[in-house]
Design a protein around this motif. Structure first.
Motif, PDB file in Angstrom:
ATOM      1  N   TRP A 111     -46.951 -20.818   5.198  1.00 25.29           N
ATOM      2  CA  TRP A 111     -46.634 -21.213   3.827  1.00 25.29           C
ATOM      3  C   TRP A 111     -45.910 -20.064   3.123  1.00 25.29           C
ATOM      4  CZ3 TRP A 111     -49.040 -18.761  -0.528  1.00 25.29           C
ATOM      5  CH2 TRP A 111     -50.003 -17.809  -0.195  1.00 25.29           C
ATOM      6  N   GLY A 112     -45.242 -20.395   2.014  1.00 27.17           N
ATOM      7  CA  GLY A 112     -44.592 -19.355   1.229  1.00 27.17           C
ATOM      8  C   GLY A 112     -43.227 -19.793   0.728  1.00 27.17           C
ATOM      9  N   PRO A 113     -42.457 -18.867   0.144  1.00 31.50           N
ATOM     10  CA  PRO A 113     -41.133 -19.186  -0.398  1.00 31.50           C
ATOM     11  C   PRO A 113     -40.185 -19.747   0.659  1.00 31.50           C
ATOM     12  CG  PRO A 113     -41.869 -17.044  -1.193  1.00 31.50           C
ATOM     13  CD  PRO A 113     -42.849 -17.472  -0.140  1.00 31.50           C
ATOM     14  N   ARG A 114     -39.293 -20.603   0.217  1.00 36.29           N
ATOM     15  CA  ARG A 114     -38.243 -21.276   1.000  1.00 36.29           C
ATOM     16  C   ARG A 114     -38.764 -22.425   1.844  1.00 36.29           C
ATOM     17  NH1 ARG A 114     -36.303 -15.866   1.931  1.00 36.29           N
ATOM     18  NH2 ARG A 114     -36.554 -15.985   4.193  1.00 36.29           N
ATOM     19  N   SER A 129     -32.355 -21.422  10.571  1.00 41.91           N
ATOM     20  CA  SER A 129     -32.043 -22.107   9.312  1.00 41.91           C
ATOM     21  C   SER A 129     -33.268 -22.798   8.728  1.00 41.91           C
ATOM     22  CB  SER A 129     -30.921 -23.131   9.523  1.00 41.91           C
ATOM     23  OG  SER A 129     -31.321 -24.127  10.453  1.00 41.91           O
ATOM     24  N   GLY A 130     -34.368 -22.790   9.478  1.00 41.14           N
ATOM     25  CA  GLY A 130     -35.613 -23.375   8.985  1.00 41.14           C
ATOM     26  C   GLY A 130     -36.442 -22.363   8.225  1.00 41.14           C
ATOM     27  N   PHE A 131     -37.594 -22.801   7.792  1.00 39.83           N
ATOM     28  CA  PHE A 131     -38.469 -21.995   6.924  1.00 39.83           C
ATOM     29  C   PHE A 131     -38.947 -20.715   7.610  1.00 39.83           C
ATOM     30  CE2 PHE A 131     -43.157 -21.800   5.640  1.00 39.83           C
ATOM     31  CZ  PHE A 131     -42.940 -20.805   4.698  1.00 39.83           C
ATOM     32  N   LEU A 132     -39.767 -20.844   8.644  1.00 45.59           N
ATOM     33  CA  LEU A 132     -40.297 -19.654   9.297  1.00 45.59           C
ATOM     34  C   LEU A 132     -39.181 -18.853   9.948  1.00 45.59           C
ATOM     35  CD1 LEU A 132     -42.497 -17.753  10.235  1.00 45.59           C
ATOM     36  CD2 LEU A 132     -42.971 -19.324  12.142  1.00 45.59           C
ATOM     37  N   LEU A 162     -29.143 -18.747  16.338  1.00 46.58           N
ATOM     38  CA  LEU A 162     -28.671 -19.974  16.959  1.00 46.58           C
ATOM     39  C   LEU A 162     -28.855 -21.108  15.967  1.00 46.58           C
ATOM     40  CD1 LEU A 162     -27.668 -21.484  19.534  1.00 46.58           C
ATOM     41  CD2 LEU A 162     -30.084 -21.892  20.070  1.00 46.58           C
ATOM     42  N   VAL A 163     -27.769 -21.709  15.532  1.00 53.07           N
ATOM     43  CA  VAL A 163     -27.837 -22.799  14.559  1.00 53.07           C
ATOM     44  C   VAL A 163     -27.002 -23.969  15.046  1.00 53.07           C
ATOM     45  CG1 VAL A 163     -28.299 -21.335  12.550  1.00 53.07           C
ATOM     46  CG2 VAL A 163     -25.949 -21.769  13.228  1.00 53.07           C
ATOM     47  N   ARG A 164     -27.435 -25.157  14.708  1.00 49.50           N
ATOM     48  CA  ARG A 164     -26.671 -26.359  15.018  1.00 49.50           C
ATOM     49  C   ARG A 164     -25.593 -26.557  13.963  1.00 49.50           C
ATOM     50  NH1 ARG A 164     -31.478 -30.616  15.450  1.00 49.50           N
ATOM     51  NH2 ARG A 164     -31.953 -29.525  13.523  1.00 49.50           N
ATOM     52  N   GLU A 165     -24.549 -27.276  14.340  1.00 50.82           N
ATOM     53  CA  GLU A 165     -23.436 -27.521  13.417  1.00 50.82           C
ATOM     54  C   GLU A 165     -23.912 -28.232  12.157  1.00 50.82           C
ATOM     55  OE1 GLU A 165     -20.437 -26.487  13.501  1.00 50.82           O
ATOM     56  OE2 GLU A 165     -20.146 -25.792  15.557  1.00 50.82           O
ATOM     57  N   GLU A 166     -24.933 -29.093  12.288  1.00 44.68           N
ATOM     58  CA  GLU A 166     -25.401 -29.871  11.136  1.00 44.68           C
ATOM     59  C   GLU A 166     -26.472 -29.145  10.320  1.00 44.68           C
ATOM     60  OE1 GLU A 166     -27.670 -31.531  14.788  1.00 44.68           O
ATOM     61  OE2 GLU A 166     -25.710 -30.656  14.318  1.00 44.68           O
ATOM     62  N   SER A 167     -26.862 -27.946  10.734  1.00 45.95           N
ATOM     63  CA  SER A 167     -27.881 -27.198   9.994  1.00 45.95           C
ATOM     64  C   SER A 167     -27.325 -26.679   8.671  1.00 45.95           C
ATOM     65  CB  SER A 167     -28.384 -26.013  10.832  1.00 45.95           C
ATOM     66  OG  SER A 167     -29.006 -26.455  12.014  1.00 45.95           O
ATOM     67  N   ASP A 168     -28.240 -26.331   7.767  1.00 48.20           N
ATOM     68  CA  ASP A 168     -27.848 -25.726   6.498  1.00 48.20           C
ATOM     69  C   ASP A 168     -28.060 -24.213   6.599  1.00 48.20           C
ATOM     70  OD1 ASP A 168     -27.402 -24.866   3.938  1.00 48.20           O
ATOM     71  OD2 ASP A 168     -29.121 -25.895   3.041  1.00 48.20           O
ATOM     72  N   PRO A 169     -26.981 -23.441   6.800  1.00 46.16           N
ATOM     73  CA  PRO A 169     -27.133 -21.993   6.980  1.00 46.16           C
ATOM     74  C   PRO A 169     -26.937 -21.208   5.686  1.00 46.16           C
ATOM     75  CG  PRO A 169     -24.912 -22.608   7.554  1.00 46.16           C
ATOM     76  CD  PRO A 169     -25.583 -23.867   7.006  1.00 46.16           C
ATOM     77  N   SER A 170     -27.065 -21.882   4.537  1.00 46.67           N
ATOM     78  CA  SER A 170     -26.708 -21.239   3.274  1.00 46.67           C
ATOM     79  C   SER A 170     -27.513 -19.963   3.035  1.00 46.67           C
ATOM     80  CB  SER A 170     -26.873 -22.212   2.102  1.00 46.67           C
ATOM     81  OG  SER A 170     -28.172 -22.772   2.088  1.00 46.67           O
ATOM     82  N   TYR A 171     -28.816 -19.970   3.294  1.00 42.66           N
ATOM     83  CA  TYR A 171     -29.584 -18.747   3.094  1.00 42.66           C
ATOM     84  C   TYR A 171     -29.135 -17.660   4.065  1.00 42.66           C
ATOM     85  CZ  TYR A 171     -33.094 -15.190   2.953  1.00 42.66           C
ATOM     86  OH  TYR A 171     -33.701 -13.953   2.861  1.00 42.66           O
ATOM     87  N   LEU A 172     -28.891 -18.022   5.316  1.00 37.09           N
ATOM     88  CA  LEU A 172     -28.515 -17.027   6.318  1.00 37.09           C
ATOM     89  C   LEU A 172     -27.221 -16.317   5.960  1.00 37.09           C
ATOM     90  CD1 LEU A 172     -29.412 -19.095   9.508  1.00 37.09           C
ATOM     91  CD2 LEU A 172     -30.751 -17.240   8.477  1.00 37.09           C
ATOM     92  N   HIS A 173     -26.329 -17.005   5.247  1.00 37.88           N
ATOM     93  CA  HIS A 173     -25.072 -16.376   4.841  1.00 37.88           C
ATOM     94  C   HIS A 173     -25.294 -15.294   3.784  1.00 37.88           C
ATOM     95  CE1 HIS A 173     -22.207 -18.559   7.212  1.00 37.88           C
ATOM     96  NE2 HIS A 173     -22.657 -19.718   6.811  1.00 37.88           N
TER      97      HIS A 173
END
Length: 344
Positions: free
Chosen positions: A172-175, A9-12, A30-41
């Motif tokens: 560096w880069g998008p997102r 859910s992070g940048f890289l 692997l993501v934590r419950e509090e992570s933002d998975p919006s891009y991954l969806h």
């Protein structure tokens, strides 16, 4: 192959997911419950495993049926106590490796960092290669714990469990909403970034996000990389303060021109580092200036990436092409204000 990506859910991590999908891999994150998975969806076919590097049970579930692990998750800020950094960056990596070995994972790709070689008394490091030793004393807890985790990973290499460490520099880069580039641009938008160069050029190897992610995909596949670390960077280094001036022009900020005496900066950074060792401060906030941040902007750091070009892949995106993609993405999200919103 079927791969697990931590820190997805992070940048890289999100770009590693993209690169794995392009390569035809089945991807679990692997993501934590509090992570933002919006891009991954938005990425077709991604499987979600909810858990945490501190939870061995969740790691066993996440690694079940996996061929290769891309371990990108880490504590990367200046904020945190020694116990927090060791638990997340060292013990967390050890727990994940243990779960991977028990699950029969064949390949473990660890996202390390050139920061693991930053010593407290170090100076410029120009065109160094992987033979450069770790310093006796590291510059900060992030550097220290990334080095410790890398040692553990490379020592775990076996014929049936290939481990490799990649050291991408200044990704560096998008997102990216919280890395070095949005943070520096945010300061230039308010005119609060002074010129820390001391009147001399400061050279740095950077790594565009897709170049780092492509190297990860190759490291999960090729032979002959077990137990090795690799510097990964763009084809050509940049001069930091010239690049920042161009970024200010591109995005409407103010070029860094105000000079600050180097001795004063070092004294302020040392004082802040000492004060922010106190757990109540370390847990709550980052120091306003640290010796680590100062070193990134005042020490030249460039790397010989011939080993990665030979064994993995040459960088496919050059600086100008990457900058064009970054600008296009910034326009697509509503402009530079949205790019830097999370660091203001």
């Amino acid at each position: 192959m079927k791969v697990l990506v931590t820190g997805a859910s992070g940048f890289l991590g999100s770009h590693i997911v993209d690169a794995c999908v392009r390569a035809g891999d089945e991807v679990r994150v692997l993501v934590r419950e509090e992570s933002d998975p919006s891009y991954l969806h938005t990425v077709p076919g991604v499987e979600f495993a909810y858990g945490d590097l501190r939870d061995a049970t969740s790691l066993r579930r996440a690694t079940d049926g996996i061929d290769a692990v891309h371990h990108s998750a880490a504590r990367v800020t200046d904020r945190g106590t020694r116990a927090q950094f060791r638990d997340e960056n060292v013990a967390g990596t050890e727990r994940l490796m243990s779960a991977a070995q028990q699950a029969g994972v064949r390949r473990f790709v660890f996202i390390s960092s050139p920061s693991a070689l930053m010593g407290i008394r170090g100076g410029d490091q120009l065109d160094i290669d992987e033979s450069e030793p770790f310093p006796a004393r590291h510059l900060n807890l992030y550097s220290e714990t990334k080095a410790a985790a890398e040692r553990l990973v490379l020592a775990a290499d076996r014929p049936d469990f290939t481990t490799v460490a990649l050291r991408p520099r200044a990704v560096w880069g998008p997102r990216d909403h919280s890395g070095f580039m949005p943070r520096l641009i945010a300061k230039m938008m308010t005119g609060s970034l002074p010129d820390l160069s001391g009147g001399r050029p400061v050279y740095a190897s950077l790594c565009y996000c897709e170049n780092a992610a492509d190297a990860c995909v190759r490291a999960a596949r090729v032979d002959g990389v077990g137990g090795r670390a690799y510097f990964v960077a763009d084809e050509k280094p940049v001069e930091i303060w010239s690049m920042l001036a161009l970024l200010a022009d591109r995005f409407g900020g103010r070029r860094p021109t105000r000079q600050v005496p180097q001795g004063l900066l070092r004294a302020l950074a040392f004082t802040a580092d000492m004060v922010w060792k106190l757990p109540p401060l370390a847990k709550r906030s980052s120091p306003p200036l640290s010796r680590y941040t100062l070193a990134l902007l005042t020490r030249s750091a460039t790397y010989d990436t011939s080993a990665a070009r030979r064994d993995l892949t040459p960088p496919l995106v050059d600086h100008e092409a990457g900058m064009a993609q970054l600008e296009s993405w910034i326009d697509s999200i509503g402009g530079v204000g949205e790019f830097i919103r999370k660091v203001q």
